[in-house]
Write a protein that holds these residues in place. Structure first.
Motif, PDB file in Angstrom:
ATOM      1  N   LEU A 125       0.527  -1.321   0.021  1.00 12.98           N
ATOM      2  CA  LEU A 125      -0.383  -0.302  -0.165  1.00 12.98           C
ATOM      3  C   LEU A 125       1.223   1.160  -0.175  1.00 12.98           C
ATOM      4  O   LEU A 125       0.681   2.215  -0.987  1.00 12.98           O
ATOM      5  CB  LEU A 125      -0.858  -0.046   1.509  1.00 12.98           C
ATOM      6  N   GLU A 126       1.883   1.423   0.859  1.00 13.53           N
ATOM      7  CA  GLU A 126       2.863   2.356   0.888  1.00 13.53           C
ATOM      8  C   GLU A 126       3.059   2.718   0.153  1.00 13.53           C
ATOM      9  O   GLU A 126       3.538   3.212  -0.923  1.00 13.53           O
ATOM     10  CB  GLU A 126       4.086   2.126   2.131  1.00 13.53           C
ATOM     11  N   SER A 127       3.529   1.630  -0.896  1.00  9.10           N
ATOM     12  CA  SER A 127       4.656   1.944  -2.357  1.00  9.10           C
ATOM     13  C   SER A 127       3.528   2.037  -4.140  1.00  9.10           C
ATOM     14  O   SER A 127       4.131   1.794  -4.434  1.00  9.10           O
ATOM     15  CB  SER A 127       5.702   1.242  -2.253  1.00  9.10           C
ATOM     16  N   ASP A 128       2.053   1.692  -3.580  1.00 12.10           N
ATOM     17  CA  ASP A 128       1.464   2.507  -4.801  1.00 12.10           C
ATOM     18  C   ASP A 128       0.902   0.980  -5.387  1.00 12.10           C
ATOM     19  O   ASP A 128       0.629   0.875  -6.152  1.00 12.10           O
ATOM     20  CB  ASP A 128       1.253   3.555  -5.142  1.00 12.10           C
ATOM     21  N   LYS A 129       2.029  -0.426  -5.137  1.00 10.71           N
ATOM     22  CA  LYS A 129       1.587  -1.752  -5.745  1.00 10.71           C
ATOM     23  C   LYS A 129       0.060  -1.799  -5.736  1.00 10.71           C
ATOM     24  O   LYS A 129      -0.304  -3.079  -6.478  1.00 10.71           O
ATOM     25  CB  LYS A 129       2.415  -2.736  -5.177  1.00 10.71           C
ATOM     26  N   ILE A 130      -0.383  -1.946  -4.776  1.00 11.92           N
ATOM     27  CA  ILE A 130      -1.510  -1.803  -4.282  1.00 11.92           C
ATOM     28  C   ILE A 130      -2.384  -0.003  -3.708  1.00 11.92           C
ATOM     29  O   ILE A 130      -2.070   0.455  -2.592  1.00 11.92           O
ATOM     30  CB  ILE A 130      -2.349  -2.920  -2.795  1.00 11.92           C
ATOM     31  N   VAL A 131      -3.142  -0.113  -4.562  1.00 16.22           N
ATOM     32  CA  VAL A 131      -3.789   1.286  -4.625  1.00 16.22           C
ATOM     33  C   VAL A 131      -5.560   1.294  -4.221  1.00 16.22           C
ATOM     34  O   VAL A 131      -6.366   1.017  -3.820  1.00 16.22           O
ATOM     35  CB  VAL A 131      -4.068   2.550  -6.172  1.00 16.22           C
ATOM     36  N   THR A 132      -5.726   2.324  -2.752  1.00 17.43           N
ATOM     37  CA  THR A 132      -7.388   2.359  -2.406  1.00 17.43           C
ATOM     38  C   THR A 132      -7.268   3.628  -1.695  1.00 17.43           C
ATOM     39  O   THR A 132      -6.585   4.250  -1.422  1.00 17.43           O
ATOM     40  CB  THR A 132      -7.364   1.295  -1.854  1.00 17.43           C
ATOM     41  N   PRO A 133      -8.947   3.933  -1.281  1.00 18.17           N
ATOM     42  CA  PRO A 133      -8.533   5.549  -1.068  1.00 18.17           C
ATOM     43  C   PRO A 133      -9.234   4.938   0.162  1.00 18.17           C
ATOM     44  O   PRO A 133      -9.046   6.342   1.206  1.00 18.17           O
ATOM     45  CB  PRO A 133     -10.064   5.793  -2.012  1.00 18.17           C
ATOM     46  N   GLN A 134      -9.195   4.100   0.444  1.00 20.35           N
ATOM     47  CA  GLN A 134      -9.975   3.982   1.843  1.00 20.35           C
ATOM     48  C   GLN A 134      -9.477   2.060   2.532  1.00 20.35           C
ATOM     49  O   GLN A 134      -9.776   1.444   1.920  1.00 20.35           O
ATOM     50  CB  GLN A 134     -11.200   3.917   2.402  1.00 20.35           C
ATOM     51  N   LEU A 135      -9.222   2.502   3.266  1.00 23.04           N
ATOM     52  CA  LEU A 135      -8.938   1.161   4.398  1.00 23.04           C
ATOM     53  C   LEU A 135      -9.462   0.466   5.215  1.00 23.04           C
ATOM     54  O   LEU A 135      -9.482   1.865   6.837  1.00 23.04           O
ATOM     55  CB  LEU A 135      -6.826   1.005   4.345  1.00 23.04           C
ATOM     56  N   ILE A 136     -10.256  -0.070   5.934  1.00 25.40           N
ATOM     57  CA  ILE A 136     -11.198  -0.137   6.919  1.00 25.40           C
ATOM     58  C   ILE A 136     -10.654  -2.150   7.454  1.00 25.40           C
ATOM     59  O   ILE A 136     -10.211  -2.681   6.949  1.00 25.40           O
ATOM     60  CB  ILE A 136     -12.478  -0.585   6.575  1.00 25.40           C
ATOM     61  N   LEU A 137      -9.622  -1.530   8.752  1.00 25.60           N
ATOM     62  CA  LEU A 137      -9.795  -3.052   9.358  1.00 25.60           C
ATOM     63  C   LEU A 137     -10.837  -3.420  11.330  1.00 25.60           C
ATOM     64  O   LEU A 137     -10.937  -2.270  11.597  1.00 25.60           O
ATOM     65  CB  LEU A 137      -7.976  -2.591   9.658  1.00 25.60           C
ATOM     66  N   MET A 138     -10.739  -4.626  10.498  1.00 23.51           N
ATOM     67  CA  MET A 138     -12.162  -5.585  11.027  1.00 23.51           C
ATOM     68  C   MET A 138     -12.010  -5.925  12.269  1.00 23.51           C
ATOM     69  O   MET A 138     -12.777  -6.573  12.528  1.00 23.51           O
ATOM     70  CB  MET A 138     -13.098  -6.422   9.731  1.00 23.51           C
ATOM     71  N   GLY A 139     -10.664  -5.766  12.456  1.00 22.97           N
ATOM     72  CA  GLY A 139      -9.687  -6.296  13.910  1.00 22.97           C
ATOM     73  C   GLY A 139      -9.244  -7.395  13.899  1.00 22.97           C
ATOM     74  O   GLY A 139      -8.959  -8.538  13.212  1.00 22.97           O
ATOM     75  N   ASP A 140      -8.943  -7.554  15.212  1.00 28.41           N
ATOM     76  CA  ASP A 140      -7.743  -8.381  15.181  1.00 28.41           C
ATOM     77  C   ASP A 140      -6.376  -8.767  14.322  1.00 28.41           C
ATOM     78  O   ASP A 140      -6.111  -9.430  13.641  1.00 28.41           O
ATOM     79  CB  ASP A 140      -8.633  -9.958  15.348  1.00 28.41           C
ATOM     80  N   ILE A 141      -6.206  -7.660  13.424  1.00 23.67           N
ATOM     81  CA  ILE A 141      -5.362  -7.701  12.700  1.00 23.67           C
ATOM     82  C   ILE A 141      -4.053  -7.591  13.559  1.00 23.67           C
ATOM     83  O   ILE A 141      -3.005  -8.003  12.759  1.00 23.67           O
ATOM     84  CB  ILE A 141      -5.539  -5.980  12.161  1.00 23.67           C
ATOM     85  N   PHE A 142      -3.598  -7.590  14.892  1.00 23.13           N
ATOM     86  CA  PHE A 142      -2.668  -7.694  15.752  1.00 23.13           C
ATOM     87  C   PHE A 142      -2.890  -9.092  16.592  1.00 23.13           C
ATOM     88  O   PHE A 142      -3.867  -8.173  16.743  1.00 23.13           O
ATOM     89  CB  PHE A 142      -1.828  -6.477  15.937  1.00 23.13           C
ATOM     90  N   ASP A 143      -1.984  -9.768  16.726  1.00 18.48           N
ATOM     91  CA  ASP A 143      -1.906 -10.846  18.253  1.00 18.48           C
ATOM     92  C   ASP A 143      -2.293 -10.221  18.753  1.00 18.48           C
ATOM     93  O   ASP A 143      -2.935 -11.027  19.385  1.00 18.48           O
ATOM     94  CB  ASP A 143      -1.164 -11.800  16.807  1.00 18.48           C
ATOM     95  N   MET A 144      -1.513  -9.454  18.933  1.00 17.75           N
ATOM     96  CA  MET A 144      -1.446  -9.231  20.524  1.00 17.75           C
ATOM     97  C   MET A 144      -0.814  -7.775  20.066  1.00 17.75           C
ATOM     98  O   MET A 144       0.205  -7.362  20.065  1.00 17.75           O
ATOM     99  CB  MET A 144      -0.552  -9.733  21.106  1.00 17.75           C
ATOM    100  N   LEU A 145      -1.521  -6.211  20.849  1.00 15.66           N
ATOM    101  CA  LEU A 145      -1.904  -5.540  20.358  1.00 15.66           C
ATOM    102  C   LEU A 145      -2.879  -4.725  21.843  1.00 15.66           C
ATOM    103  O   LEU A 145      -3.703  -4.022  21.576  1.00 15.66           O
ATOM    104  CB  LEU A 145      -1.615  -4.251  19.447  1.00 15.66           C
ATOM    105  N   TYR A 146      -2.278  -4.949  22.996  1.00 16.32           N
ATOM    106  CA  TYR A 146      -3.106  -3.592  24.008  1.00 16.32           C
ATOM    107  C   TYR A 146      -2.733  -2.136  24.363  1.00 16.32           C
ATOM    108  O   TYR A 146      -1.251  -1.914  25.090  1.00 16.32           O
ATOM    109  CB  TYR A 146      -3.358  -4.991  25.440  1.00 16.32           C
ATOM    110  N   GLY A 147      -3.507  -1.597  24.382  1.00 20.56           N
ATOM    111  CA  GLY A 147      -3.355  -0.350  24.609  1.00 20.56           C
ATOM    112  C   GLY A 147      -2.257  -0.368  25.559  1.00 20.56           C
ATOM    113  O   GLY A 147      -1.018   0.857  25.494  1.00 20.56           O
TER     114      GLY A 147
END
Length: 243
Positions: A32-54
């Motif tokens: 995404l950062e290099s524009d190999k994949i292009v999108t105007p909007q990215l929706i992350l639906m949860g459990d993106i990380f296996d462990m990430l607790y603020g």
């Protein structure tokens, strides 16, 4: 209040369970950062990380690259992050990203005149689960666990890591349609035309009388992600494979 717009070409990703032992989501963010994949909007639906607790800083060390990449991408495209049961209390970690807490889900968005509801999916799971999920987000309990983990040389996070490594993310749930109908029996008729969830990793669509239901497949299984396409042919999401 006007609904937020779900954009044509938006990308939805659920349940990537990104970790040092599962890094394809990092590669996806680089694409995404290099524009190999292009999108105007990215929706992350949860459990993106296996462990990430603020509040648990020791959990960041497994996710530093992903956090940095998302924050850079948040300056370039719109990102909406629905917190899951593996990643929560994230607002301070992602200041340029719209973070949606569990209690604020589902969010309802407009797409070509249809109301599309989006949620991680771990809702209406019974009182036992509700108690559990309230406890793991309790600031006092998290502060105590953080202190205990620090004094113990990180034994809590290390134990969780071992549990995550053993977990299978790609199993079918028997009688999923009936269980989903029971779980969503309280979903208000007319509140949305389509409900999209992750969490269960089933990659299935079900047509209920009141609304259409989509459970998107887990990115952790076969690196699936989904793009929003024209609704004229009655198909809202197109499945893609990163690999």
């Amino acid at each position: 209040m006007s609904l937020k717009t779900l954009q044509e070409g938006a990308i939805l990703i659920a349940d990537a369970h990104c970790a040092p032992w599962r890094t394809s989501f990092i590669d996806f963010l680089h694409a995404l950062e290099s524009d190999k994949i292009v999108t105007p909007q990215l929706i992350l639906m949860g459990d993106i990380f296996d462990m990430l607790y603020g509040p648990i800083q020791r959990s960041y060390r497994y996710s530093t690259e992903g956090i940095d990449l998302l924050n850079r991408l948040g300056k370039k495209i719109e990102i909406i992050y629905l917190e899951g049961n593996h990643d929560f209390l994230l607002t301070d970690l992602f200041p340029g990203i719209t973070v949606i807490r569990r209690e604020e889900q589902p969010i309802v968005m407009d797409y070509e005149g249809k109301k599309v509801a989006l949620s991680h999916g771990d809702s209406s799971m019974g009182w036992g689960y509700e108690l559990y999920t309230a406890l793991i987000r309790n600031p006092l309990l998290l502060a105590f666990l953080r202190m205990l983990d620090t004094l113990g040389g990180g034994f809590i996070v290390s134990w969780l890591e071992e549990q995550m490594k053993r977990k299978s993310h790609c199993r079918n749930i028997d009688d999923f349609e009936r269980l989903t109908e029971q779980r969503l029996s309280g979903f208000k008729s007319g509140s949305a035309d389509v409900l999209i969830e992750g969490h269960f990793h089933q990659n299935r669509s079900i047509k209920f009388p009141q609304f259409d239901y989509i459970n998107v497949g887990a990115f952790a299984c076969n690196e699936r992600y989904f793009t929003v396409q024209s609704n004229q042919n009655k198909t809202l999401l197109r499945e893609c494979s990163f690999s």
